[in-house]
Design a protein around this motif. Structure first.
Motif, mmCIF file in Angstrom:
data_model
loop_
_atom_site.group_PDB
_atom_site.id
_atom_site.type_symbol
_atom_site.label_atom_id
_atom_site.label_comp_id
_atom_site.label_asym_id
_atom_site.label_seq_id
_atom_site.Cartn_x
_atom_site.Cartn_y
_atom_site.Cartn_z
ATOM 1 N N LEU A 73 0.831 -1.194 0.000
ATOM 2 C CA LEU A 73 0.000 0.000 0.000
ATOM 3 C C LEU A 73 0.869 1.247 0.000
ATOM 4 N N ASP A 74 0.356 2.293 -0.658
ATOM 5 C CA ASP A 74 1.073 3.564 -0.740
ATOM 6 C C ASP A 74 0.094 4.689 -0.411
ATOM 7 N N PHE A 75 0.283 5.325 0.744
ATOM 8 C CA PHE A 75 -0.598 6.391 1.210
ATOM 9 C C PHE A 75 -0.030 7.780 0.946
ATOM 10 N N GLY A 76 0.878 7.884 -0.021
ATOM 11 C CA GLY A 76 1.411 9.180 -0.418
ATOM 12 C C GLY A 76 2.188 9.835 0.706
ATOM 13 N N ASP A 77 1.827 11.090 1.006
ATOM 14 C CA ASP A 77 2.588 11.832 2.017
ATOM 15 C C ASP A 77 2.078 11.599 3.437
ATOM 16 N N PHE A 78 1.187 10.610 3.630
ATOM 17 C CA PHE A 78 0.717 10.304 4.983
ATOM 18 C C PHE A 78 1.851 9.690 5.795
ATOM 19 N N ARG A 79 2.024 10.184 7.009
ATOM 20 C CA ARG A 79 3.055 9.668 7.887
ATOM 21 C C ARG A 79 2.426 9.165 9.174
ATOM 22 N N GLY A 80 2.812 7.976 9.597
ATOM 23 C CA GLY A 80 2.266 7.407 10.812
ATOM 24 C C GLY A 80 2.368 5.904 10.796
ATOM 25 N N SER A 81 1.340 5.229 11.300
ATOM 26 C CA SER A 81 1.377 3.766 11.398
ATOM 27 C C SER A 81 0.074 3.168 10.896
ATOM 28 N N ILE A 82 0.127 1.886 10.628
ATOM 29 C CA ILE A 82 -1.044 1.132 10.184
ATOM 30 C C ILE A 82 -1.244 -0.063 11.114
ATOM 31 N N THR A 83 -2.483 -0.255 11.544
ATOM 32 C CA THR A 83 -2.890 -1.423 12.326
ATOM 33 C C THR A 83 -3.845 -2.222 11.459
ATOM 34 N N TYR A 84 -3.699 -3.556 11.418
ATOM 35 C CA TYR A 84 -4.539 -4.303 10.487
ATOM 36 C C TYR A 84 -4.885 -5.687 11.029
ATOM 37 N N GLY A 85 -5.947 -6.257 10.452
ATOM 38 C CA GLY A 85 -6.397 -7.594 10.826
ATOM 39 C C GLY A 85 -7.494 -8.058 9.898
ATOM 40 N N LEU A 86 -7.892 -9.308 10.031
ATOM 41 C CA LEU A 86 -8.915 -9.897 9.167
ATOM 42 C C LEU A 86 -10.319 -9.472 9.592
ATOM 43 N N ILE A 87 -11.235 -9.414 8.611
ATOM 44 C CA ILE A 87 -12.642 -9.115 8.871
ATOM 45 C C ILE A 87 -13.443 -10.395 8.706
ATOM 46 N N PRO A 88 -14.179 -10.835 9.727
ATOM 47 C CA PRO A 88 -14.874 -12.126 9.667
ATOM 48 C C PRO A 88 -16.269 -12.048 9.035
ATOM 49 N N TYR A 89 -16.327 -11.655 7.758
ATOM 50 C CA TYR A 89 -17.625 -11.631 7.085
ATOM 51 C C TYR A 89 -18.247 -13.021 7.076
ATOM 52 N N GLY A 90 -19.541 -13.064 7.402
ATOM 53 C CA GLY A 90 -20.264 -14.320 7.432
ATOM 54 C C GLY A 90 -20.102 -15.103 8.714
ATOM 55 N N LYS A 91 -19.230 -14.657 9.605
ATOM 56 C CA LYS A 91 -18.982 -15.367 10.855
ATOM 57 C C LYS A 91 -19.423 -14.574 12.087
ATOM 58 N N ALA A 92 -19.906 -13.340 11.881
ATOM 59 C CA ALA A 92 -20.365 -12.492 12.988
ATOM 60 C C ALA A 92 -21.460 -11.577 12.466
ATOM 61 N N PRO A 93 -22.492 -11.288 13.289
ATOM 62 C CA PRO A 93 -23.580 -10.420 12.820
ATOM 63 C C PRO A 93 -23.132 -8.980 12.599
ATOM 64 N N HIS A 94 -22.080 -8.558 13.313
ATOM 65 C CA HIS A 94 -21.546 -7.208 13.154
ATOM 66 C C HIS A 94 -20.050 -7.323 12.852
ATOM 67 N N PRO A 95 -19.698 -7.694 11.632
ATOM 68 C CA PRO A 95 -18.296 -7.976 11.320
ATOM 69 C C PRO A 95 -17.411 -6.732 11.382
ATOM 70 N N LEU A 96 -16.472 -6.744 12.302
ATOM 71 C CA LEU A 96 -15.495 -5.678 12.463
ATOM 72 C C LEU A 96 -14.093 -6.270 12.356
ATOM 73 N N VAL A 98 -10.597 -7.636 13.249
ATOM 74 C CA VAL A 98 -9.948 -8.118 14.461
ATOM 75 C C VAL A 98 -8.475 -7.743 14.320
ATOM 76 N N PHE A 99 -8.131 -6.559 14.829
ATOM 77 C CA PHE A 99 -6.777 -6.039 14.628
ATOM 78 C C PHE A 99 -5.742 -6.926 15.308
ATOM 79 N N ARG A 100 -4.618 -7.150 14.592
ATOM 80 C CA ARG A 100 -3.608 -8.086 15.091
ATOM 81 C C ARG A 100 -2.198 -7.524 15.015
ATOM 82 N N PHE A 101 -1.895 -6.703 13.988
ATOM 83 C CA PHE A 101 -0.519 -6.263 13.760
ATOM 84 C C PHE A 101 -0.448 -4.746 13.579
ATOM 85 N N VAL A 102 0.704 -4.185 13.919
ATOM 86 C CA VAL A 102 0.966 -2.755 13.762
ATOM 87 C C VAL A 102 2.311 -2.586 13.052
ATOM 88 N N LYS A 103 2.333 -1.680 12.069
ATOM 89 C CA LYS A 103 3.581 -1.377 11.381
ATOM 90 C C LYS A 103 3.712 0.131 11.189
#
Length: 621
Positions: A73-96, A98-103
């Motif tokens: 991913l390339d966010f141009g001139d944005f500076r900071g960090s990214i937190t990410y994780g999988l989204i459990p579509y079909g496995k939860a009524p309100h899929p959000l 599940v953050f796991r990693f930070v870079k």
């Protein structure tokens, strides 16, 4: 070096645009020359100093590219960090996510290794088996502020390919007893299919999808699924009862969720996502049929639509898990302002007006772009007695910011008390523009017709009228709203001239419709002041400044003002005002109002969504 080349080009383009735009005749002392748009006051010229957006959705989508190991991913001139994780579509009524990693981003870029990060046993969405997955990510800037929550959908098991994601939605709106509109926005153009009630409805290639469903049965739950690029999301919606069924139901109300102090999700660039998510969860948990939200969704007061849309998206994402199922109806407030700011040589603002051309650049246009609301018969203030020209468009549209809707035996009338809003008008009228808290002529006429129609409708028992600004401020806005410290001279200016009626006179005309021309209006739902309180207006309540010379309102029956601007914006304490003795249950706690409608009866319960304690409870009718 790249920025030094682009900046002059950007400013040159902005100057050319400013020179070619037609200035609405409703404004005054605004002109243009070879330098661009300017506001002239006391012989001085103050120019628009347009800026590029601080951030935009397109930038924060990150231009994802699949790799052998995952995605870059390339966010141009944005500076900071990214937190990410999988989204459990079909496995939860309100899929959000599940953050796991930070870079930490390196020059705005990051590589995510899906094979490594989400290998067994961390593959709880079965992407290795299904060869497809969606990743949710959160961008935090160098100061620690959360700026955006995004989503990427990928296919394959290595190499991976990027496909379209739904970055906001699906949402349900325009709910009736026989139909609903389901809408959403995607990161890339894609055709979609909606399946509901045994039918498949196609939406052509695009990024905005708005699908109208009809022919449904009243008071019936329907499962629906949205398919896009090989991915599918599944939710449900329940239609409204047949009008006049008088089946007991609940609806929720709040306003004012712009971002606040405290960091974290209380400040996801433009919105207090922490409290809004909790408010939405409480409403859903109490089986609310719908949520009404009346203004100041975001921090706003912006100069570009790109940045406005990003803040709106952050608000929508906060309540998205529950908006899949129940409608969120929204109205405009003063913080939805989008305009031209004219500055002096030091950068200080000298004037701020609603942006134009109104059909493509105004705050009202940006609001309609961001949401799906009913379109009423009210078009604009063009054609009113103070319209400066019958041949040109000189006012913004009311489409999707003034409207009415119903659910069973309740009607909700949504007004815009920040129409054509010029934030600088209250201190300097030279530009002309709309006044905070003022209901203009055509809108008032539409309201009268609407109230008359609802009064004749035997299936409607209760009418709630809502606008952002309180009729009677109690804490934080006594110097404006529909009071202005008792100064009736405050009013909009059109083409350099003051309109006929002052703010208090217009307030009384407005209340006369609700009280004396209706038996069904139960309450006015307001916000703007960041607190919860209720006031019952009766003939005993003092509502005028001393020595008020104009005709006074006949309060022939009581009506409630229920103010709930406690959806996360910084709180305002209570002030001493003429009606303070009649103001009850004042609280600076975050709050959501729940209205329990049971035939001819209405009960209200007010809950703190953070702690779940009861703030207030009363039988309204």
């Amino acid at each position: 070096m790249k920025k030094c080349i682009l900046l002059p080009i950007l400013l040159m383009a902005q100057t050319i645009i400013a020179q070619t735009v037609t200035i609405p005749k409703s404004y005054s002392n605004i002109s243009k020359d070879e330098k661009g748009l300017y506001f002239q006051d006391s012989g001085q010229r103050y120019y628009v100093s347009e800026t590029s957006p601080r951030y935009s959705l397109q930038q924060l989508f990150g231009d994802p590219k699949g790799t052998d190991e995952g995605v870059e991913l390339d966010f141009g001139d944005f500076r900071g960090s990214i937190t990410y994780g999988l989204i459990p579509y079909g496995k939860a009524p309100h899929p959000l996510p599940v953050f796991r990693f930070v870079k930490t981003l390196e020059a705005g870029k990051v590589a995510i290794n899906i094979k490594k990060d989400f290998r067994y046993p961390y593959d709880f969405v079965d992407w290795e088996k299904n060869q497809m997955l969606s990743i949710g990510y959160r961008l935090t800037d160098e100061t620690g502020m959360i700026v955006y929550d995004g989503e990427i959908s990928l296919k394959g098991g290595g190499p991976f390919s990027v496909t379209s994601s739904i970055y906001e939605g699906p949402f349900v709106n325009m709910l009736t007893h026989t139909g609903v509109t389901i809408w959403f926005n995607t990161t890339l153009p894609v055709p979609v299919e909606l399946r509901i009630n045994g039918e498949t409805i196609e939406s052509p290639v695009g990024t905005h999808h708005e699908i109208t469903v009809s022919g449904l049965a009243p008071d019936t739950k329907y499962e629906y699924s949205v398919s896009y690029g090989g991915f599918t999301q599944q939710y449900y919606v329940k239609t409204a009862p047949k009008p006049g069924s008088r089946i007991p139901f609940v609806f929720a109300y709040t306003s004012d969720s712009r971002h606040a102090s405290g960091g974290g999700e209380r400040k996801i660039y433009g919105a207090n996502a922490y409290i809004m998510k909790k408010i939405a969860a409480v409403a859903y948990a109490h089986d609310a049929a719908f949520m009404q939200f009346s203004g100041d969704l975001i921090n706003g007061y912006l100069e570009t639509n790109a940045e406005t849309q990003l803040q709106y998206t952050n608000w929508k994402k906060a309540v998205e898990p529950f908006w899949h199922y129940i409608p969120f109806q929204v109205g405009m407030g003063n913080h939805e302002a989008l305009g031209y700011i004219f500055r002096d040589s030091t950068g200080r603002s000298k004037a701020f007006v609603d942006k134009f051309p109104f059909s493509t650049e105004s705050a009202e246009m940006a609001f309609a772009e961001a949401f799906v609301n009913p379109v009423s018969t009210l078009t604009s203030e063009d054609g009113s007695m103070y319209d400066p020209s019958s041949h040109t468009i000189d006012f913004p549209s009311y489409a999707e910011n003034v409207y009415q809707y119903r659910y069973d035996n309740v009607a909700v009338v949504v007004l815009n008390s920040d129409y054509w809003y010029a934030p600088s008008l209250s201190r300097n009228t030279a530009t002309s523009g709309g006044l905070h808290g003022y209901i203009m002529d055509n809108q008032l006429k539409w309201l009268e017709k609407t109230i008359t129609s609802l009064e004749k409708d035997r299936t409607i028992d209760h009418v709630f009228v809502t606008q952002h600004t309180p009729v009677f401020p109690n804490g934080g806005h006594s110097r404006d709203d529909m009071w202005y410290s008792g100064n009736n001279e405050k009013r909009p200016f059109v083409a350099g001239k003051a309109v006929k009626k002052g703010i208090i006179e217009r307030r009384d005309e407005y209340l006369d419709l609700l009280i004396n021309k209706s038996s069904k209006v139960l309450a006015v739902l307001t916000g703007d002041e960041h607190n919860y309180n209720r006031l019952q207006l009766t003939k005993e309540v003092t509502i005028y400044p001393e020595g008020y010379p104009h005709k006074k309102l006949n309060v022939s029956r009581p009506v409630y003002q229920i103010n709930n601007g406690a959806a996360g914006a910084p709180y305002y304490g209570q002030e001493v005002l003429p009606w303070s003795d009649h103001t009850k249950a004042f609280s600076v706690e975050n709050a959501v109002c729940l209205f329990y409608v049971d035939g001819k009866k209405v009960r209200m319960k007010v809950i703190n969504p953070d702690t779940l304690n009861t703030i207030d409870e009363i039988e309204l009718r």
